[in-house]
Motif scaffolding. Sequence first.
Motif, PDB file in Angstrom:
ATOM      1  N   ARG A  99       0.845  -1.195   0.000  1.00 40.01           N
ATOM      2  CA  ARG A  99       0.000   0.000   0.000  1.00 40.01           C
ATOM      3  C   ARG A  99       0.876   1.238   0.000  1.00 40.01           C
ATOM      4  NH1 ARG A  99      -4.454  -0.270   4.312  1.00 40.01           N
ATOM      5  NH2 ARG A  99      -2.674  -0.320   5.701  1.00 40.01           N
ATOM      6  N   CYS A 100       0.413   2.231  -0.737  1.00 39.86           N
ATOM      7  CA  CYS A 100       1.120   3.509  -0.741  1.00 39.86           C
ATOM      8  C   CYS A 100       0.631   4.335   0.437  1.00 39.86           C
ATOM      9  CB  CYS A 100       0.858   4.252  -2.046  1.00 39.86           C
ATOM     10  SG  CYS A 100       1.509   5.924  -2.025  1.00 39.86           S
ATOM     11  N   LYS A 101       1.579   4.830   1.238  1.00 41.89           N
ATOM     12  CA  LYS A 101       1.212   5.614   2.422  1.00 41.89           C
ATOM     13  C   LYS A 101       0.630   6.964   2.013  1.00 41.89           C
ATOM     14  CE  LYS A 101       4.485   3.865   5.852  1.00 41.89           C
ATOM     15  NZ  LYS A 101       5.680   4.216   6.636  1.00 41.89           N
ATOM     16  N   SER A 102       0.973   7.404   0.812  1.00 40.49           N
ATOM     17  CA  SER A 102       0.519   8.721   0.384  1.00 40.49           C
ATOM     18  C   SER A 102      -0.842   8.667  -0.314  1.00 40.49           C
ATOM     19  CB  SER A 102       1.578   9.324  -0.533  1.00 40.49           C
ATOM     20  OG  SER A 102       1.128  10.517  -1.092  1.00 40.49           O
ATOM     21  N   CYS A 103      -0.970   7.882  -1.367  1.00 36.86           N
ATOM     22  CA  CYS A 103      -2.238   7.880  -2.115  1.00 36.86           C
ATOM     23  C   CYS A 103      -3.166   6.750  -1.686  1.00 36.86           C
ATOM     24  CB  CYS A 103      -1.989   7.847  -3.630  1.00 36.86           C
ATOM     25  SG  CYS A 103      -1.397   6.283  -4.297  1.00 36.86           S
ATOM     26  N   GLY A 104      -2.678   5.853  -0.829  1.00 35.81           N
ATOM     27  CA  GLY A 104      -3.541   4.826  -0.257  1.00 35.81           C
ATOM     28  C   GLY A 104      -3.821   3.631  -1.140  1.00 35.81           C
TER      29      GLY A 104
ATOM     30  N   LYS B 196       1.210  -0.114  -7.336  1.00 34.39           N
ATOM     31  CA  LYS B 196       0.349   0.818  -8.071  1.00 34.39           C
ATOM     32  C   LYS B 196       0.208   2.131  -7.307  1.00 34.39           C
ATOM     33  CE  LYS B 196      -2.955  -0.220 -10.766  1.00 34.39           C
ATOM     34  NZ  LYS B 196      -4.203  -0.652 -11.443  1.00 34.39           N
ATOM     35  N   HIS B 197       0.147   3.223  -8.065  1.00 31.11           N
ATOM     36  CA  HIS B 197      -0.113   4.543  -7.479  1.00 31.11           C
ATOM     37  C   HIS B 197      -1.149   5.276  -8.293  1.00 31.11           C
ATOM     38  CE1 HIS B 197       3.246   4.619  -4.677  1.00 31.11           C
ATOM     39  NE2 HIS B 197       4.019   4.112  -5.616  1.00 31.11           N
ATOM     40  N   ARG B 198      -1.788   6.255  -7.649  1.00 31.36           N
ATOM     41  CA  ARG B 198      -2.603   7.201  -8.409  1.00 31.36           C
ATOM     42  C   ARG B 198      -1.655   8.025  -9.282  1.00 31.36           C
ATOM     43  NH1 ARG B 198      -7.614   8.264  -7.204  1.00 31.36           N
ATOM     44  NH2 ARG B 198      -8.474   6.939  -5.591  1.00 31.36           N
ATOM     45  N   PRO B 199      -2.155   8.448 -10.454  1.00 34.00           N
ATOM     46  CA  PRO B 199      -1.242   9.205 -11.354  1.00 34.00           C
ATOM     47  C   PRO B 199      -0.715  10.495 -10.729  1.00 34.00           C
ATOM     48  CG  PRO B 199      -3.482   9.015 -12.289  1.00 34.00           C
ATOM     49  CD  PRO B 199      -3.455   8.171 -11.061  1.00 34.00           C
ATOM     50  N   ASP B 200      -1.444  11.074  -9.758  1.00 35.44           N
ATOM     51  CA  ASP B 200      -0.971  12.337  -9.176  1.00 35.44           C
ATOM     52  C   ASP B 200      -0.240  12.124  -7.848  1.00 35.44           C
ATOM     53  OD1 ASP B 200      -3.123  11.500  -7.735  1.00 35.44           O
ATOM     54  OD2 ASP B 200      -4.218  13.398  -7.777  1.00 35.44           O
ATOM     55  N   CYS B 201       0.098  10.864  -7.529  1.00 38.64           N
ATOM     56  CA  CYS B 201       0.763  10.588  -6.254  1.00 38.64           C
ATOM     57  C   CYS B 201       2.183  11.158  -6.271  1.00 38.64           C
ATOM     58  CB  CYS B 201       0.809   9.086  -5.991  1.00 38.64           C
ATOM     59  SG  CYS B 201       1.638   8.690  -4.441  1.00 38.64           S
ATOM     60  N   LYS B 202       2.513  11.942  -5.227  1.00 36.76           N
ATOM     61  CA  LYS B 202       3.809  12.625  -5.236  1.00 36.76           C
ATOM     62  C   LYS B 202       4.804  12.034  -4.253  1.00 36.76           C
ATOM     63  CE  LYS B 202       2.440  16.817  -7.419  1.00 36.76           C
ATOM     64  NZ  LYS B 202       0.997  16.559  -7.548  1.00 36.76           N
TER      65      LYS B 202
END
Lengths: 392, 147
Positions: free
Chosen positions: B31-36, B46-52
Amino acid sequence: MKEVAVIGVGMHPWGKYPDKTFVDLGVTAANAALKDAGVEWKDVQSVASGVYQWGGGAGIVSGQQLAAQMGERGIPITNISNMCATATSAFRMACLEVIAGASDIALAIGLDMSPIGFLPALSEDPKDIDFLRWRMIGLTNPGYWAMECRKRMDMYGTTKIHLAKAKALTSKYGKLNPYARYKREFNIEEVLNSPVVCDPLHLFMICATSDGAAAAVVCRAEIAKNFQSKPVYVSAATLGSSLFGDPTARLGLLAAPAKQEAPLLSESVSAANQAYKMAGIGPEDIDFVELPDNSSWHYLQYIESLGFCGPGEADGMLDRGETAIGGKLPVCPSGGIGAMGEAVNASGLAQICELVSQLRGQSGARQVEGAKVGMAQTYGMLGNSACAILKV
Amino acid sequence: MSPESAQKKQVPTIGGLFTWPSSDPRLIGIRCKSCGTCSFPKTYIKHRPDCKQPELEEVLLSKRGKLSTYTVQHYPPPPTFKYDGDFAPYAIGEVAFPEGVEVFGIITGCKPEELKMGMNMEVIVEKLYTNEKGEESLTWKFRPVSK
Ligand SMILES: [Zn+2]
């Protein structure tokens, strides 16, 4: 993309050819396309060739193998691998060569001898996500399609009769197509009585794998009539990839997002939407479509995903005869992948060949009368898809 | 479990996909801690396209989820898939976990005709096949939650 024309197409008939090589099939298709275009091999300034991924080292540089048999001339050859979208990607590449001014005349080719039965894993490497689904679950491609199909049946009330009807209809056209592998008409009962492969999908609701090759010669539109009295123009040739949040059970993966934030088959929707935008038209302007009917689920789902009707409405279109030749939107007048069999790396160009034949009015008993605009849309294994819109 | 099979050595067919050895095995996601965004397996990020700020953490998926769809495969898959004895048709399902990811897996512990979309399923680890050393080679499976 008004500046590109298709001046020639050619195919090797789809089938099973254990005594031939994929290059043999490609040479037949390439020579047929060159002859149809009224040009010679020496006139071709670049080649875009679909990678044949089951062909080992030779298959990766399929274009070089082709050039060896055609006669090596030092021209640029791009080998393109994009699974189901491979051949249409090669077509797009050839068009881009012309648009960029790099070639006046370019050849696109797809050539394939797909393995018999379920398409197998490409590696034994645990770092290959696609390998994991084979080893840990044994999840086959039709397994993914069956899971989506069951969702559709639950959501929209699609029945097995709809699934059988789609095959019965396209098989009528396959019977009339000299390049189709299965020139046999199936009735609804036969389809329903065929063995269950991946419940709810029966054997005759799923495409087989085939050998085949197809090629197209494209050139600058201004010079098209020097070669071909009936040029067909490329309104769009696009490639789409997936959108974040697409809930589709995507081939080769072990998981999908639980929350839907993008359309089903978003890679295909992306390719089609780009194509509509590039062509400056909408679904209502399309006279007929070659879509990827890898299974009867695809047949119904793609009619919706390409915007020809709303969600769940394709069943009704099929019931009312609107997807038949003579209907509002003839679907797969070639017989589709169901009648051709899927030659993964070549099928996209077979669709292009059908579009050109229909738009020139040369399709005989399966002719879509007055066809002016045709669409070819591929499936896509790991979230890629290609689309082309051609017109006269 | 019979006494013999209890003594057989059990090894994951491929490591890193589920916790093992464990009396309560779970699928290991990421899991991405930023985009969830949560995905499975942990190597498929996997990430959201706007995940920074793509900072990742391993996450054990819940024991239970809901069956969103399923199929029954009636023909043997290509030989990459190994099984003991004669092939028998088997069910595969897609199970939605509360972490926001749906995972595919073999279904066990019930007849295909008992399956219903939306039913509660739990993750278990079971034998896939017996390997060349005579060990039980394991995979994750889904089983309807018994009432
Ligand atoms: Zn992120």
